[in-house]
Design a protein around this motif. Sequence first.
Motif, PDB file in Angstrom:
ATOM      1  N   GLY A  12       9.634  -5.394  -0.183  1.00 17.94           N
ATOM      2  CA  GLY A  12       8.589  -6.109   0.637  1.00 17.94           C
ATOM      3  C   GLY A  12       8.360  -5.239   1.833  1.00 17.94           C
ATOM      4  O   GLY A  12       9.314  -4.118   1.779  1.00 17.94           O
ATOM      5  N   MET A  13       7.575  -5.633   3.020  1.00 21.10           N
ATOM      6  CA  MET A  13       7.438  -5.226   4.052  1.00 21.10           C
ATOM      7  C   MET A  13       7.457  -6.291   4.946  1.00 21.10           C
ATOM      8  O   MET A  13       6.671  -7.393   5.172  1.00 21.10           O
ATOM      9  CB  MET A  13       5.865  -4.576   3.933  1.00 21.10           C
ATOM     10  CG  MET A  13       6.042  -3.598   3.343  1.00 21.10           C
ATOM     11  SD  MET A  13       4.288  -2.796   3.332  1.00 21.10           S
ATOM     12  CE  MET A  13       4.253  -1.889   1.685  1.00 21.10           C
ATOM     13  N   GLU A  14       8.179  -5.974   6.415  1.00 19.89           N
ATOM     14  CA  GLU A  14       8.317  -6.551   7.644  1.00 19.89           C
ATOM     15  C   GLU A  14       7.683  -5.881   8.896  1.00 19.89           C
ATOM     16  O   GLU A  14       7.862  -4.866   8.880  1.00 19.89           O
ATOM     17  CB  GLU A  14       9.131  -6.749   7.510  1.00 19.89           C
ATOM     18  CG  GLU A  14      10.858  -7.695   7.043  1.00 19.89           C
ATOM     19  CD  GLU A  14      11.737  -8.338   7.112  1.00 19.89           C
ATOM     20  OE1 GLU A  14      12.470  -8.703   6.488  1.00 19.89           O
ATOM     21  OE2 GLU A  14      12.337  -7.666   8.354  1.00 19.89           O
ATOM     22  N   LEU A  15       6.879  -5.972   9.408  1.00 24.55           N
ATOM     23  CA  LEU A  15       6.422  -5.377  11.097  1.00 24.55           C
ATOM     24  C   LEU A  15       6.431  -6.504  12.200  1.00 24.55           C
ATOM     25  O   LEU A  15       6.245  -7.575  11.503  1.00 24.55           O
ATOM     26  CB  LEU A  15       4.510  -6.026  10.534  1.00 24.55           C
ATOM     27  CG  LEU A  15       3.478  -5.163   8.800  1.00 24.55           C
ATOM     28  CD1 LEU A  15       2.174  -4.830   9.114  1.00 24.55           C
ATOM     29  CD2 LEU A  15       4.364  -3.445   8.891  1.00 24.55           C
TER      30      LEU A  15
ATOM     31  N   ASP B 128      -1.488 -11.892   4.139  1.00 20.16           N
ATOM     32  CA  ASP B 128      -1.677 -12.036   2.689  1.00 20.16           C
ATOM     33  C   ASP B 128      -2.690 -11.486   2.194  1.00 20.16           C
ATOM     34  O   ASP B 128      -3.500 -10.815   3.429  1.00 20.16           O
ATOM     35  CB  ASP B 128      -2.247 -13.444   2.672  1.00 20.16           C
ATOM     36  CG  ASP B 128      -1.733 -13.837   0.869  1.00 20.16           C
ATOM     37  OD1 ASP B 128      -1.419 -12.679   0.028  1.00 20.16           O
ATOM     38  OD2 ASP B 128      -1.129 -14.876   0.419  1.00 20.16           O
ATOM     39  N   LEU B 129      -3.292 -10.899   1.015  1.00 25.09           N
ATOM     40  CA  LEU B 129      -4.738  -9.950   0.955  1.00 25.09           C
ATOM     41  C   LEU B 129      -5.105 -11.778   1.437  1.00 25.09           C
ATOM     42  O   LEU B 129      -5.325 -12.875   1.111  1.00 25.09           O
ATOM     43  CB  LEU B 129      -4.852 -10.071  -0.505  1.00 25.09           C
ATOM     44  CG  LEU B 129      -4.275  -8.928  -0.896  1.00 25.09           C
ATOM     45  CD1 LEU B 129      -4.784  -8.473  -2.821  1.00 25.09           C
ATOM     46  CD2 LEU B 129      -5.366  -7.827  -0.177  1.00 25.09           C
ATOM     47  N   LEU B 130      -6.368 -11.131   2.112  1.00 20.91           N
ATOM     48  CA  LEU B 130      -7.514 -11.688   1.556  1.00 20.91           C
ATOM     49  C   LEU B 130      -8.180 -12.523   0.427  1.00 20.91           C
ATOM     50  O   LEU B 130      -8.232 -11.561  -0.613  1.00 20.91           O
ATOM     51  CB  LEU B 130      -8.832 -11.664   2.148  1.00 20.91           C
ATOM     52  CG  LEU B 130      -9.309 -11.157   4.042  1.00 20.91           C
ATOM     53  CD1 LEU B 130     -10.411 -11.346   4.253  1.00 20.91           C
ATOM     54  CD2 LEU B 130      -8.445 -12.120   4.868  1.00 20.91           C
TER      55      LEU B 130
ATOM     56  N   LEU C 255      -1.276  -2.184   2.882  1.00 17.56           N
ATOM     57  CA  LEU C 255       0.332  -2.654   3.025  1.00 17.56           C
ATOM     58  C   LEU C 255       0.301  -3.783   1.710  1.00 17.56           C
ATOM     59  O   LEU C 255       1.387  -3.673   1.018  1.00 17.56           O
ATOM     60  CB  LEU C 255       0.381  -3.698   4.273  1.00 17.56           C
ATOM     61  CG  LEU C 255       0.772  -2.373   5.601  1.00 17.56           C
ATOM     62  CD1 LEU C 255       0.973  -2.842   6.498  1.00 17.56           C
ATOM     63  CD2 LEU C 255       1.590  -1.116   5.464  1.00 17.56           C
ATOM     64  N   ASN C 256      -0.769  -4.885   1.281  1.00 14.73           N
ATOM     65  CA  ASN C 256      -0.567  -5.019   0.076  1.00 14.73           C
ATOM     66  C   ASN C 256      -0.281  -4.696  -1.159  1.00 14.73           C
ATOM     67  O   ASN C 256       0.124  -4.401  -2.213  1.00 14.73           O
ATOM     68  CB  ASN C 256      -1.611  -7.301   0.459  1.00 14.73           C
ATOM     69  CG  ASN C 256      -0.890  -8.025   1.232  1.00 14.73           C
ATOM     70  OD1 ASN C 256       0.573  -8.929   0.710  1.00 14.73           O
ATOM     71  ND2 ASN C 256      -1.416  -8.242   1.880  1.00 14.73           N
TER      72      ASN C 256
ATOM     73  N   ASP D 294      12.116   3.071   4.019  1.00 21.65           N
ATOM     74  CA  ASP D 294      11.040   3.548   4.485  1.00 21.65           C
ATOM     75  C   ASP D 294      10.037   2.494   5.299  1.00 21.65           C
ATOM     76  O   ASP D 294      10.599   1.976   6.150  1.00 21.65           O
ATOM     77  CB  ASP D 294       9.873   3.447   3.064  1.00 21.65           C
ATOM     78  CG  ASP D 294      10.894   4.809   2.104  1.00 21.65           C
ATOM     79  OD1 ASP D 294      11.822   5.244   1.456  1.00 21.65           O
ATOM     80  OD2 ASP D 294      10.068   4.979   1.896  1.00 21.65           O
ATOM     81  N   ALA D 295       9.825   3.316   6.050  1.00 24.58           N
ATOM     82  CA  ALA D 295       8.972   3.293   7.210  1.00 24.58           C
ATOM     83  C   ALA D 295       7.884   3.184   6.794  1.00 24.58           C
ATOM     84  O   ALA D 295       6.936   4.184   6.536  1.00 24.58           O
ATOM     85  CB  ALA D 295       9.908   4.435   8.836  1.00 24.58           C
ATOM     86  N   ILE D 296       6.841   2.184   8.009  1.00 24.85           N
ATOM     87  CA  ILE D 296       6.088   1.670   7.974  1.00 24.85           C
ATOM     88  C   ILE D 296       5.384   2.183   9.264  1.00 24.85           C
ATOM     89  O   ILE D 296       5.287   1.957  10.468  1.00 24.85           O
ATOM     90  CB  ILE D 296       5.204   0.061   7.837  1.00 24.85           C
ATOM     91  CG1 ILE D 296       5.719   0.565   6.251  1.00 24.85           C
ATOM     92  CG2 ILE D 296       3.203   0.659   7.511  1.00 24.85           C
ATOM     93  CD1 ILE D 296       6.393  -1.005   6.001  1.00 24.85           C
TER      94      ILE D 296
END
Lengths: 374, 374
Positions: free
Chosen positions: B277-280, B363-365, B267-268, B203-205
């Motif tokens: 997983g995600m790649e930006l 990461d999440l803060l 996104l997280n 899927d695309a973001i």
Amino acid sequence: MTAEKIPESKNSLPPSERSLAGGIWSPSCPVPSLDKTTIQLAHGGGGRLMQQLIREVFLPLMTGGQPGAGSSSPLHDSATINLSQARLAFTTDSYVVRPLFFPGGDIGRLAVYGTVNDLAMAGARPLALATAFILEEGFPLEDLRRILLSMQEAAKNAGVAFVTGDTKVVDRGKGDGVFITTTGIGLIREGAEIGPHRVQPGDAIVVSGDLGRHGIAILSVREGLQFESPVESDCCPLFPQVDAILAAGINVHCLRDLTRGGLASALNEIAADAGVGMELDEAAIPVSEPVAAACELLGLDPIYVACEGRLVAIVPEKEAEKTCEILRQFPGGEAAAVLGRCVAEHPRIVIAKGPWGTDRVIDLLSGEQMPRIC
Amino acid sequence: MTAEKIPESKNSLPPSERSLAGGIWSPSCPVPSLDKTTIQLAHGGGGRLMQQLIREVFLPLMTGGQPGAGSSSPLHDSATINLSQARLAFTTDSYVVRPLFFPGGDIGRLAVYGTVNDLAMAGARPLALATAFILEEGFPLEDLRRILLSMQEAAKNAGVAFVTGDTKVVDRGKGDGVFITTTGIGLIREGAEIGPHRVQPGDAIVVSGDLGRHGIAILSVREGLQFESPVESDCCPLFPQVDAILAAGINVHCLRDLTRGGLASALNEIAADAGVGMELDEAAIPVSEPVAAACELLGLDPIYVACEGRLVAIVPEKEAEKTCEILRQFPGGEAAAVLGRCVAEHPRIVIAKGPWGTDRVIDLLSGEQMPRIC
């Protein structure tokens, strides 16, 4: 700013009320110089000042949107949303009670029952709840857990679940531990058509139990009072009572739960919206011995003291006794009673007839008898 | 209590996060001794601590009730309620933003758009709103009027109306002017099935515009910053965009508005819930010149800065460009872009690929980058 500089507000009140700001009706109260440019605690009290704030500030400024669905007036306990075959009730309330824990309940239990009871007043079974927390930095997690457990238990008891929520945190000193806003959606019982517009002269006024337990339970903690028999809040869900009355075929015209401002505010609101007068038999108003004693001590009139598990039902006179019989079968309903009736005379005015032929007007309080009761 | 005494919490975090409490990810942060027995500002920040509070305290203690209707997980922007043919979205949010008035908006506008946007993220047109005010004694009525007018305008703009409400007043020093809780009911567009469960590798973001305007607008007032071109909040309703994408037949898998914690948190959360997983592509992330400059000055990373009028859409790769084209037609959407894609590798981890082949984990803060942003 003194009261004299706001003639429009001053003149909109009858003379007797110009002297009121936070006390029970008494013609001898001194005139307080109430600041009219800022929010006062009295604006939250369920009395005349709150009604003024809602009618003069909130409603004119917030009713310009385009309703997305057939919806009723925002002045009822719940709004109604028509959706194909279903009729939904929709209501929201913030809870800011202090102390957070009190005899017979806590802010969490109140935040569930208060909202499901507003749905019940529209004849609606609760379908789903949403809850939003405003937490103050430094609030003990242990207290939060205790409140959440209480909410879970109350929701289970009311046959409903929380389906969504939100949490915000504000800096220390900018909140007061925890504020909870609970919003409910309910499914209105088929055939139920409940609201002040159905109230007519001749209708009977029925109360579902004795008055004032919640307010006195809160005050007893605040004032450090010890009673021989401790007064516990009456905080409980009211849909079972409403469901039983409707299931018995009672033609219920109007319902109202007796929270801020107590019986007096509820009846005044209904009388005003319906355009009827009301006559109560003072001797028929049920107040338990410990609540009466506490009220005497504190200088309070029990008909202004908040309940969180009592309702007033306006029903056709011939169905009043049957309504009472049903209500008496519920815990806390032993003292359910017919208090009086709606009349065509003195529209919008509620009068209590005393035992010695003395009548008194049961007016809205101007402001705040007991702040932060719910 | 020191962190050492709460081994279960400490051990549930990877080593890099043990050092985080309120800052952007940085391995060199010192270890703060965070009090774990009380609520911290960081619990409200949309980061890991808030997720922990919700997952460890709220959810286990509040999900014991009996659902009154088919309802979805309370962790989405909106819950779903199935009701005969209709599917309703239901969401609540409290607004505690400081300052109350900021460039491009105010707490009232935010309290409308924030809630209708949560409905939009479920593919729902807003049907009705409820609002609850917690006012502090002494709050200027003039400010209240200004906020109410803004809410009316925003509701009109979003095609919805307030149908019910509540007002409470707390003593001076026990609140902070005004807190607003807005709850919305929406009607989910037929055929829309939107949620992290539909997200798949490949899927695309897509992001609907440039990032960080809301957060920087708030901070610029708080910090007294002056920019050459002032940054205004992007606060706006997002249902028109969602409606347009769905109307064009795009098979939208997931939507999330980019509020607290910004793009990174959104996104997280999706990656974690979907198990992907995600790649930006770092270079593709749209940030306006003034926001980039302000972030540089303040030491902030724009992907963590809140927006109030931007969303991320997860769509099939072949529909990504069409989605962008539609989003670019809306004001503020000029910079809509495909940011990257979901992958089967490194599930639950979001990675940004830099221009020189450098990867970093987004990461999440842990806690709070900017308190009280909404």
